[in-house]
Design a protein around this motif. Sequence first.
Motif, PDB file in Angstrom:
ATOM      1  N   VAL A  33       3.371   5.591  -3.416  1.00 49.46           N
ATOM      2  CA  VAL A  33       4.361   6.305  -2.601  1.00 49.46           C
ATOM      3  C   VAL A  33       4.103   7.814  -2.647  1.00 49.46           C
ATOM      4  N   PHE A  59       1.191   8.283  -0.158  1.00 50.98           N
ATOM      5  CA  PHE A  59       1.651   8.235   1.235  1.00 50.98           C
ATOM      6  C   PHE A  59       2.374   9.528   1.583  1.00 50.98           C
ATOM      7  N   TYR A  66       8.131   2.376  -0.905  1.00 52.43           N
ATOM      8  CA  TYR A  66       6.877   1.648  -0.632  1.00 52.43           C
ATOM      9  C   TYR A  66       7.013   0.273  -1.265  1.00 52.43           C
ATOM     10  N   TYR A  88       5.435  -3.446  -2.034  1.00 52.70           N
ATOM     11  CA  TYR A  88       4.174  -4.187  -2.193  1.00 52.70           C
ATOM     12  C   TYR A  88       4.514  -5.597  -2.657  1.00 52.70           C
ATOM     13  N   SER A 148       7.743  -1.793  -6.160  1.00 57.28           N
ATOM     14  CA  SER A 148       8.053  -0.752  -5.178  1.00 57.28           C
ATOM     15  C   SER A 148       7.985   0.610  -5.834  1.00 57.28           C
ATOM     16  N   ILE A 174       7.933   1.300   3.629  1.00 54.47           N
ATOM     17  CA  ILE A 174       6.494   1.196   3.905  1.00 54.47           C
ATOM     18  C   ILE A 174       5.963  -0.099   3.306  1.00 54.47           C
ATOM     19  N   ASN A 199       2.462  -2.730   2.694  1.00 52.02           N
ATOM     20  CA  ASN A 199       1.008  -2.845   2.652  1.00 52.02           C
ATOM     21  C   ASN A 199       0.552  -3.534   3.934  1.00 52.02           C
ATOM     22  N   SER A 248       1.058   0.566   6.166  1.00 54.46           N
ATOM     23  CA  SER A 248       0.097   1.581   5.758  1.00 54.46           C
ATOM     24  C   SER A 248      -1.022   0.918   4.967  1.00 54.46           C
ATOM     25  N   TRP A 267      -2.584   0.387   1.721  1.00 58.68           N
ATOM     26  CA  TRP A 267      -2.116   0.544   0.352  1.00 58.68           C
ATOM     27  C   TRP A 267      -3.170   1.137  -0.577  1.00 58.68           C
ATOM     28  N   ASP A 279      -3.522   4.854  -0.011  1.00 59.77           N
ATOM     29  CA  ASP A 279      -2.354   5.572  -0.519  1.00 59.77           C
ATOM     30  C   ASP A 279      -2.368   5.614  -2.053  1.00 59.77           C
TER      31      ASP A 279
END
Length: 338
Positions: free
Chosen positions: A182, A185, A198, A200, A208, A274, A276, A307, A309, A312
Amino acid sequence: MAGTNTDLVIQLRQAILFQRIRTIPELSRVLSASFPTVKKHLDLLIAHGEIDEQVSELSNGGRPAKQYQYRAEYAQGLALYLELDAIGFQIFDAVGTNLSFGTEPVEKNQPHVPALIRLIHRLLEQNPHISFLSVGVAASVENGQVFFAPDYPSLQQVDLKGVLASQFDVPVVVENDMNAAVIGFHEGHQRSQQSLIYLYLGKNGPGSGILINGQLVRGSSHFAGEISVVPQYDKKTFGQAIARRQTALDPQTIDAISRLTTTFAATLNPHLLIFNGSEVTEHDLEQIRSKTAEYIPEAHIPLLIRSHWETDYLNGLTRLGLQLLTEQPLSANRRTSS
């Protein structure tokens, strides 16, 4: 060094490197320090090999202004992240430019720490200018110690920062994978003071990373973001509810994510959620948004986006590594080639 304001040195580095502030008048204003004080500390950084001084083009016949920038060649950093079956790595310079990257396989049931140490030894031998490490792990971390790693038992209660700093005698930062993602990003998309989460889903369990008004949230016990344990329904946690998902998200997984999205919206009200991009499709996001709208008014649902992953994640580890670099004492020795 006598007469050196350590805090000001750190602030100057960060203002030049992260905020791209280039002139003494701007630095003096932003840092609330006098022109002579800023100039004195810049001269120290120049002598230390960290900062370059350049003369800008003449403007309107006026006196040419001197500008300052961080030297890419000053140091190199090594970012590494641990997965169950591999260790990814990236070498970058002192302004964050990627120089090389790769992955190292980890055999099944092989302890990660010895494998990590072997890889770092090899990379340091090949790249003697590496002078700091940033490491990401899929686990809860407090001050470099791993304390909640259900999928990585060999890392449980390991002071990973201490082990690596002792082994290699370089500064080390260790961070949770989603916190790093995060941050990466946020840096890459310049979302300013926005609140971001974020999410995942993960090969080995979800997690997250949370930024509120641009600030990373670790929580009082560094447990923030461990969403796998969030209770949902039928005595299932979020982690259990999505455990049997396939490549195409099934209705139960969509509903579980929608309930979690509702929880985030009702408690933290973020601007973005956000995902993955390799785990969800645009169609999945449409379904998640539609299902979430059954729980809360649509106006409160965050923008759902995809995004990359890994990009980021590495960007976040790079930023954390550069932050670590800027916090080092001015007199600190760096590893250099002989």
